[in-house]
Enzyme design. Structure first.
Site, PDB file in Angstrom:
ATOM      1  N   ASP A   1      -2.272   2.297  -4.550  1.00 53.66           N
ATOM      2  CA  ASP A   1      -3.495   2.845  -3.924  1.00 53.66           C
ATOM      3  C   ASP A   1      -4.568   1.616  -4.099  1.00 53.66           C
ATOM      4  O   ASP A   1      -4.419   0.767  -5.046  1.00 53.66           O
ATOM      5  CB  ASP A   1      -3.782   4.085  -4.566  1.00 53.66           C
TER       6      ASP A   1
ATOM      7  N   HIS B   1       0.924  -1.200   0.044  1.00 53.08           N
ATOM      8  CA  HIS B   1       0.046   0.043   0.033  1.00 53.08           C
ATOM      9  C   HIS B   1       0.965   1.324  -0.034  1.00 53.08           C
ATOM     10  O   HIS B   1       0.248   2.345  -0.281  1.00 53.08           O
ATOM     11  CB  HIS B   1      -0.900  -0.047   1.325  1.00 53.08           C
TER      12      HIS B   1
END
Length: 501
Positions: free
Chosen positions: A476, A472
């Site tokens: 995204d 992450h």
């Protein structure tokens, strides 16, 4: 004959190094594999061994100079061409002569640890296939070594009789170390079998000099060399060994130990079996934990209707196998679908390097494979430019080599994305762990018939859950979901792959 001494491969993404120390000077005699100099990169310290026995000629790169991969470091006058007073001694006094042994004479041949691969400095003796006194043919397998990445078989360097085993099963040996001795030639006689000796201390321990950079760092930090485990040749302490010791424990304090086991009843303990972890299993454990500690890992899920892929495969599998000599499986469809999705969401095919994001304009697809020794991930290079047949052939060949323990380090490096198929073992759902430094891994699962609502009707369809674990920090949620949806669309309508849609 003059031999060139060049900078070895320094490791993935490392392109240059600094010459730290020369251990030899022009005119010195050197044995094959004797350390000539030490290079320092931003990641590791690299020793440069002599490629041949002889006399060191000219030093081209002096201490302090920066050199690139394969740059010329020095020249060496090879043994036999250095003049009568300059011929270096053989690497081992008992090495077999280059000319055939005289009739009735037997020469002693050393069995050495072969080159283990880039950045691998030691191995564990896993299995001896021969015992002392056994006759062996040239190139017949003597033993098998285990490193933290691959298994390495050691063949007999000549035909003869195994006379001594110097590194027993379970012993740790350094690259270039001595494993055993053989008697070769017409006079070779089988000796009476003797038990395998315990690992011998390296000859001349008193002469083993730690890396100068390591000595300097230990002196600065007040670290006792006895508390540092050396990974260099013959147990030589390298700079990274000191750094590792500093990270694991403050100077002068004992290394931390694992939390003690919970108490076990005596009758239970008698029924337990304790087995030392293999190097490969230790590395798997270390890398998986590093991945969890480093990446901000998250997993997103979807499901795919496999009807169209299965129909296409059933329609063409016989023709495909007849023409290409390999079965048409599902992995080529998933590889193609992932390549297609990676083009749209390139961050899933990228990696973080410090404060930079490195985008890969190619796809080196890692394909996780279970083996008796543990999970390995061979890499299919440039999968984005391969056909279905080429992908299937590459996966079949890499899988076979993985199961046989024949994969080299190079075949498991450089992957940009990974596919893991837990469905072959019956897994219905899982969250795969990233293979660092990659930013994405796709988990495939079992194909299972399930009732699905399609156009207002309940129909039975072959369904598979998909799981994408991603970093992450770089990917995204929108990008991860988009990637998985594109994989799903490509598999549910395989014609999209042909149309590049």
């Amino acid at each position: 004959m003059s031999v060139e001494v060049r900078v070895p491969t320094l490791g993935e993404s490392v392109t240059e190094a600094t010459v730290a120390t020369w251990f030899k000077k022009p005119g010195d005699t050197v044995a094959v594999d004797e350390m000539l100099c030490e290079l320092e990169t931003d990641k590791v310290t690299v020793e440069v061994p002599s490629p041949a026995a002889g006399v060191l000629g000219e030093i081209v790169a002096a201490e302090g100079e920066t050199v690139g991969v394969d740059a010329l470091l020095a020249t060496l006058n090879e043994e036999g061409n250095a003049g009568p007073e300059e011929v270096a001694p053989r690497h081992h006094s008992e090495m077999m002569e280059d000319k055939p042994a005289a009739a009735g004479a037997a020469a002693t041949v050393d069995v050495m640890v072969p080159t283990l691969g880039e950045s691998v400095t030691e191995a564990t003796v896993a299995t001896w296939f021969k015992a002392v006194g056994d006759s062996v043919a040239a190139d017949e397998m003597l033993c098998e070594l285990e490193t933290d990445k691959v298994s390495v078989e050691v063949p007999a360097p000549a035909a003869g009789v195994l006379t001594a085993i110097l590194a027993a099963e379970g012993a740790t040996v350094a690259a270039g170390g001595k494993l055993a001795e053989m008697s070769a030639g017409a006079g070779a006689v089988a000796a009476a079998p003797a038990p395998a000796a315990a690992p011998a201390a390296p000859a001349g321990d008193k002469d083993i000099e730690n890396a100068p950079s390591a000595n300097k760092l230990m002196a600065e930090k007040g670290i006792n060399p006895a508390s540092v485990s050396g990974t260099g040749k013959d147990g030589r302490i390298m700079k990274e060994d000191v750094l590792k010791a500093m990270t694991s424990a403050p100077a002068g304090t004992p290394a931390p130990v694992a939390a003690p086991r919970a108490p076990v009843a005596a009758d239970d303990a008698a029924r337990e079996e304790r087995v030392k972890m293999t190097k490969l299993r230790q590395t798997i454990a270390k890398r998986l934990k590093e991945s969890q500690n480093t990446a901000a890992m998250l997993t997103t899920y979807n499901e795919v209707d496999m009807t169209e892929v299965m129909a296409l495969r059933n329609q063409y599998k016989d023709q495909f196998e007849k023409k290409h000599g390999v079965r048409l499986g599902f992995m080529s469809f998933f590889t193609k679908a992932c390549v297609h999705a990676l083009k749209e969401v390139p961050e899933v095919n990228a990696e973080i390097d410090g404060t930079d994001i490195v985008y890969k304009n190619y796809v080196h697809m890692g394909v996780a494979a279970g083996t008796p020794q543990g999970l390995v991930v061979p890499v299919i290079r440039d999968a984005d430019s391969m056909s279905f047949a080429e992908i299937e052939k590459a996966i079949a060949e890499k899988g076979r080599r993985a199961r046989d323990g024949k994969l080299s380090m190079a075949e498991m490096q450089g992957g940009t994305f990974t596919i893991s198929n837990g469905g072959v073992y019956g897994s219905l759902m899982s969250s795969p762990i990233l293979n660092p430094p990659q930013s994405g891994i796709l988990g495939m699962h079992k194909i299972q018939d399930r009732p699905m609502a399609i156009n207002g009707q309940v129909v039975i369809r072959p369904m598979m859950y998909l799981a994408l674990s991603y970093d992450h920090r770089i990917v995204d949620g929108k990008g991860a979901v988009t990637f998985l949806v594109r994989v799903k669309e490509a598999l549910e309508d395989p014609r999209r792959l042909l149309m590049d849609l």
